[in-house]
Design a protein around this motif. Sequence first.
Motif, PDB file in Angstrom:
ATOM      1  N   LYS A   1      14.570   3.090   1.016  1.00 35.37           N
ATOM      2  CA  LYS A   1      14.069   2.783   2.363  1.00 35.37           C
ATOM      3  C   LYS A   1      14.360   3.895   3.363  1.00 35.37           C
ATOM      4  O   LYS A   1      13.750   3.947   4.428  1.00 35.37           O
ATOM      5  CB  LYS A   1      14.662   1.469   2.858  1.00 35.37           C
ATOM      6  CG  LYS A   1      14.093   0.248   2.166  1.00 35.37           C
ATOM      7  CD  LYS A   1      14.627  -1.021   2.766  1.00 35.37           C
ATOM      8  CE  LYS A   1      14.023  -2.232   2.104  1.00 35.37           C
ATOM      9  NZ  LYS A   1      14.529  -3.484   2.667  1.00 35.37           N
TER      10      LYS A   1
ATOM     11  N   LEU B   1       7.887   8.321   3.448  1.00 36.71           N
ATOM     12  CA  LEU B   1       6.766   7.768   2.695  1.00 36.71           C
ATOM     13  C   LEU B   1       5.821   8.885   2.260  1.00 36.71           C
ATOM     14  O   LEU B   1       5.546   9.808   3.026  1.00 36.71           O
ATOM     15  CB  LEU B   1       5.990   6.758   3.538  1.00 36.71           C
ATOM     16  CG  LEU B   1       6.712   5.459   3.886  1.00 36.71           C
ATOM     17  CD1 LEU B   1       5.927   4.685   4.926  1.00 36.71           C
ATOM     18  CD2 LEU B   1       6.928   4.624   2.648  1.00 36.71           C
TER      19      LEU B   1
ATOM     20  N   ARG C   1       2.974   7.661   0.722  1.00 36.57           N
ATOM     21  CA  ARG C   1       1.740   6.879   0.864  1.00 36.57           C
ATOM     22  C   ARG C   1       2.058   5.657   1.722  1.00 36.57           C
ATOM     23  O   ARG C   1       3.057   4.974   1.505  1.00 36.57           O
ATOM     24  CB  ARG C   1       1.210   6.418  -0.487  1.00 36.57           C
ATOM     25  CG  ARG C   1      -0.058   5.577  -0.339  1.00 36.57           C
ATOM     26  CD  ARG C   1      -0.518   4.957  -1.630  1.00 36.57           C
ATOM     27  NE  ARG C   1      -1.602   4.049  -1.404  1.00 36.57           N
ATOM     28  CZ  ARG C   1      -2.884   4.373  -1.351  1.00 36.57           C
ATOM     29  NH1 ARG C   1      -3.254   5.603  -1.504  1.00 36.57           N
ATOM     30  NH2 ARG C   1      -3.799   3.462  -1.141  1.00 36.57           N
ATOM     31  N   ASP C   2       1.210   5.388   2.709  1.00 34.98           N
ATOM     32  CA  ASP C   2       1.337   4.198   3.544  1.00 34.98           C
ATOM     33  C   ASP C   2      -0.072   3.832   3.986  1.00 34.98           C
ATOM     34  O   ASP C   2      -0.525   4.211   5.063  1.00 34.98           O
ATOM     35  CB  ASP C   2       2.241   4.474   4.738  1.00 34.98           C
ATOM     36  CG  ASP C   2       2.568   3.210   5.525  1.00 34.98           C
ATOM     37  OD1 ASP C   2       2.169   2.113   5.080  1.00 34.98           O
ATOM     38  OD2 ASP C   2       3.211   3.318   6.578  1.00 34.98           O
ATOM     39  N   LYS C   3      -0.778   3.116   3.108  1.00 34.21           N
ATOM     40  CA  LYS C   3      -2.185   2.817   3.356  1.00 34.21           C
ATOM     41  C   LYS C   3      -2.572   1.498   2.708  1.00 34.21           C
ATOM     42  O   LYS C   3      -2.203   1.248   1.557  1.00 34.21           O
ATOM     43  CB  LYS C   3      -3.039   3.958   2.779  1.00 34.21           C
ATOM     44  CG  LYS C   3      -4.508   3.840   3.030  1.00 34.21           C
ATOM     45  CD  LYS C   3      -5.234   5.049   2.482  1.00 34.21           C
ATOM     46  CE  LYS C   3      -6.716   4.898   2.690  1.00 34.21           C
ATOM     47  NZ  LYS C   3      -7.461   6.013   2.110  1.00 34.21           N
TER      48      LYS C   3
ATOM     49  N   ARG D   1       2.837   1.084  -0.003  1.00 32.11           N
ATOM     50  CA  ARG D   1       3.748   2.121   0.461  1.00 32.11           C
ATOM     51  C   ARG D   1       4.431   2.755  -0.740  1.00 32.11           C
ATOM     52  O   ARG D   1       4.939   2.054  -1.616  1.00 32.11           O
ATOM     53  CB  ARG D   1       4.781   1.537   1.416  1.00 32.11           C
ATOM     54  CG  ARG D   1       4.146   1.071   2.715  1.00 32.11           C
ATOM     55  CD  ARG D   1       5.141   0.780   3.795  1.00 32.11           C
ATOM     56  NE  ARG D   1       6.062  -0.300   3.510  1.00 32.11           N
ATOM     57  CZ  ARG D   1       5.808  -1.588   3.714  1.00 32.11           C
ATOM     58  NH1 ARG D   1       4.630  -1.955   4.171  1.00 32.11           N
ATOM     59  NH2 ARG D   1       6.711  -2.493   3.457  1.00 32.11           N
TER      60      ARG D   1
ATOM     61  N   THR E   1       7.267   5.777  -1.998  1.00 35.19           N
ATOM     62  CA  THR E   1       8.362   6.658  -1.631  1.00 35.19           C
ATOM     63  C   THR E   1       8.801   7.415  -2.870  1.00 35.19           C
ATOM     64  O   THR E   1       9.147   6.799  -3.885  1.00 35.19           O
ATOM     65  CB  THR E   1       9.552   5.839  -1.082  1.00 35.19           C
ATOM     66  OG1 THR E   1       9.111   5.029   0.002  1.00 35.19           O
ATOM     67  CG2 THR E   1      10.662   6.746  -0.616  1.00 35.19           C
TER      68      THR E   1
ATOM     69  N   GLU F   1       2.181  -5.020  -0.452  1.00 31.87           N
ATOM     70  CA  GLU F   1       2.113  -6.276   0.293  1.00 31.87           C
ATOM     71  C   GLU F   1       1.242  -7.264  -0.484  1.00 31.87           C
ATOM     72  O   GLU F   1       0.427  -6.842  -1.324  1.00 31.87           O
ATOM     73  CB  GLU F   1       1.475  -6.030   1.672  1.00 31.87           C
ATOM     74  CG  GLU F   1       2.254  -5.120   2.580  1.00 31.87           C
ATOM     75  CD  GLU F   1       3.447  -5.809   3.217  1.00 31.87           C
ATOM     76  OE1 GLU F   1       3.526  -7.051   3.185  1.00 31.87           O
ATOM     77  OE2 GLU F   1       4.299  -5.085   3.739  1.00 31.87           O
TER      78      GLU F   1
END
Length: 105
Positions: free
Chosen positions: A7, A11, A13-15, A19, A21, A37
């Motif tokens: 955490k 990131l 990728r965040d799309k 996400r 990492t 999600e």
Amino acid sequence: MESRFWKDLPLVRDKDGVRGTKIYSQPEGEIVHMYLEPGAKLPLHNTPVNVAFYILEGNPTIIIGDDEQSFAPDTIIDSPKNIPHGIINNSDKPARLLVIKMPKP
């Protein structure tokens, strides 16, 4: 000794509810922590190296070529290089998995 908490890392990728990492990146390989999600989808794509998916949480659906199957935590799934693969989280809870690429692309 080196350690890190996923955490706390940037990131890659965040799309669309997905996400990623990069938690390990060395010449011999790469490991990406993926968080999906509920309802999120990582579209089909190819990689030039073999990939292994290790399910940490949830029951994501892994698509490799024409095969599509949901997997429980603590399952590892092999995905050969140059075969389209993707991930869908059809559940109402988050899914987490490790994407292991060997060798590093």
